[in-house]
Write a protein that holds these residues in place. Sequence first.
Motif, PDB file in Angstrom:
ATOM      1  N   ALA A  24      -0.299  -1.267   6.441  1.00 50.48           N
ATOM      2  CA  ALA A  24       0.359  -2.361   5.720  1.00 50.48           C
ATOM      3  C   ALA A  24       1.454  -3.023   6.540  1.00 50.48           C
ATOM      4  O   ALA A  24       1.526  -4.249   6.617  1.00 50.48           O
ATOM      5  CB  ALA A  24       0.938  -1.827   4.418  1.00 50.48           C
ATOM      6  N   TRP A  31      -4.326  -3.205  -0.173  1.00 51.90           N
ATOM      7  CA  TRP A  31      -4.335  -1.877  -0.773  1.00 51.90           C
ATOM      8  C   TRP A  31      -5.586  -1.087  -0.414  1.00 51.90           C
ATOM      9  O   TRP A  31      -5.512   0.114  -0.157  1.00 51.90           O
ATOM     10  CB  TRP A  31      -4.185  -1.988  -2.292  1.00 51.90           C
ATOM     11  CG  TRP A  31      -2.821  -2.433  -2.697  1.00 51.90           C
ATOM     12  CD1 TRP A  31      -2.480  -3.631  -3.243  1.00 51.90           C
ATOM     13  CD2 TRP A  31      -1.606  -1.703  -2.549  1.00 51.90           C
ATOM     14  NE1 TRP A  31      -1.123  -3.688  -3.448  1.00 51.90           N
ATOM     15  CE2 TRP A  31      -0.558  -2.513  -3.035  1.00 51.90           C
ATOM     16  CE3 TRP A  31      -1.292  -0.449  -2.048  1.00 51.90           C
ATOM     17  CZ2 TRP A  31       0.757  -2.104  -3.037  1.00 51.90           C
ATOM     18  CZ3 TRP A  31       0.042  -0.038  -2.060  1.00 51.90           C
ATOM     19  CH2 TRP A  31       1.041  -0.854  -2.548  1.00 51.90           C
ATOM     20  N   ILE A 162      -0.495  -6.891   1.387  1.00 47.30           N
ATOM     21  CA  ILE A 162       0.265  -6.626   0.163  1.00 47.30           C
ATOM     22  C   ILE A 162       1.510  -7.512   0.124  1.00 47.30           C
ATOM     23  O   ILE A 162       1.935  -8.069   1.144  1.00 47.30           O
ATOM     24  CB  ILE A 162       0.662  -5.138   0.062  1.00 47.30           C
ATOM     25  CG1 ILE A 162       1.580  -4.739   1.221  1.00 47.30           C
ATOM     26  CG2 ILE A 162      -0.565  -4.263   0.012  1.00 47.30           C
ATOM     27  CD1 ILE A 162       2.156  -3.358   1.092  1.00 47.30           C
ATOM     28  N   TRP A 166       6.716  -4.809  -1.712  1.00 48.24           N
ATOM     29  CA  TRP A 166       6.266  -3.424  -1.692  1.00 48.24           C
ATOM     30  C   TRP A 166       6.803  -2.677  -0.483  1.00 48.24           C
ATOM     31  O   TRP A 166       6.818  -1.452  -0.469  1.00 48.24           O
ATOM     32  CB  TRP A 166       4.738  -3.355  -1.704  1.00 48.24           C
ATOM     33  CG  TRP A 166       4.161  -3.578  -3.057  1.00 48.24           C
ATOM     34  CD1 TRP A 166       3.558  -4.701  -3.518  1.00 48.24           C
ATOM     35  CD2 TRP A 166       4.148  -2.651  -4.135  1.00 48.24           C
ATOM     36  NE1 TRP A 166       3.170  -4.546  -4.821  1.00 48.24           N
ATOM     37  CE2 TRP A 166       3.516  -3.276  -5.221  1.00 48.24           C
ATOM     38  CE3 TRP A 166       4.598  -1.344  -4.306  1.00 48.24           C
ATOM     39  CZ2 TRP A 166       3.324  -2.650  -6.441  1.00 48.24           C
ATOM     40  CZ3 TRP A 166       4.404  -0.722  -5.520  1.00 48.24           C
ATOM     41  CH2 TRP A 166       3.780  -1.368  -6.569  1.00 48.24           C
TER      42      TRP A 166
END
Length: 187
Positions: A24, A31, A162, A166
């Motif tokens: 990420a 995800w 993402i 996050w």
Amino acid sequence: SRNVLYSKCTLSVCRFLACGGACAIWFGGGWIDIVLAGICGSLIGIAESWKVLNKEERIVFEAMASFAVGVVAGAISINWPGYACFGAIGLAGVSDMLQGFRVVYAVIELMGKHSISGGADFLEGILYTMLIAYFLKFGQTVAEELVGRPNDDTHLQCTNGIDEYWYLLLVPVASIGWSCLFNPDYK
């Protein structure tokens, strides 16, 4: 006797967190990419923990593991190009095997005027990284031949990353995973 600091289960969880975080943070994975990269990294970590391989056998094994990650990441990203990205899954899945620290310490040795050992470590780290990258790309090529060559290159583009908010949770969790992987054997 040597005492092991962490159990194999703890190391597998930490590899999952570290490879998923790398997917990420560094490669812009989504995800699905995070989960698949974490699974690939954990499986490689479990297989690397076998104590039956010597150094030469371990190099061949790691090259074959990189090939397997390339095939899996390539097949998944070709079948679901809008949801999975080969670069995020593949590179993050093998990131635990790459010799980044060896190259960094080799540069430090070279700067400290240890030119023979530093140069040898630097060259070995670069060549090993090239070997892992070659087998990762070879795995992608085999996946394209098995699954079918796609019409475009959307499976190579990481466009489903993402949300950056996050990262507030993901960076500390991945950092804990990375710090756990520095697992010294102490007497």
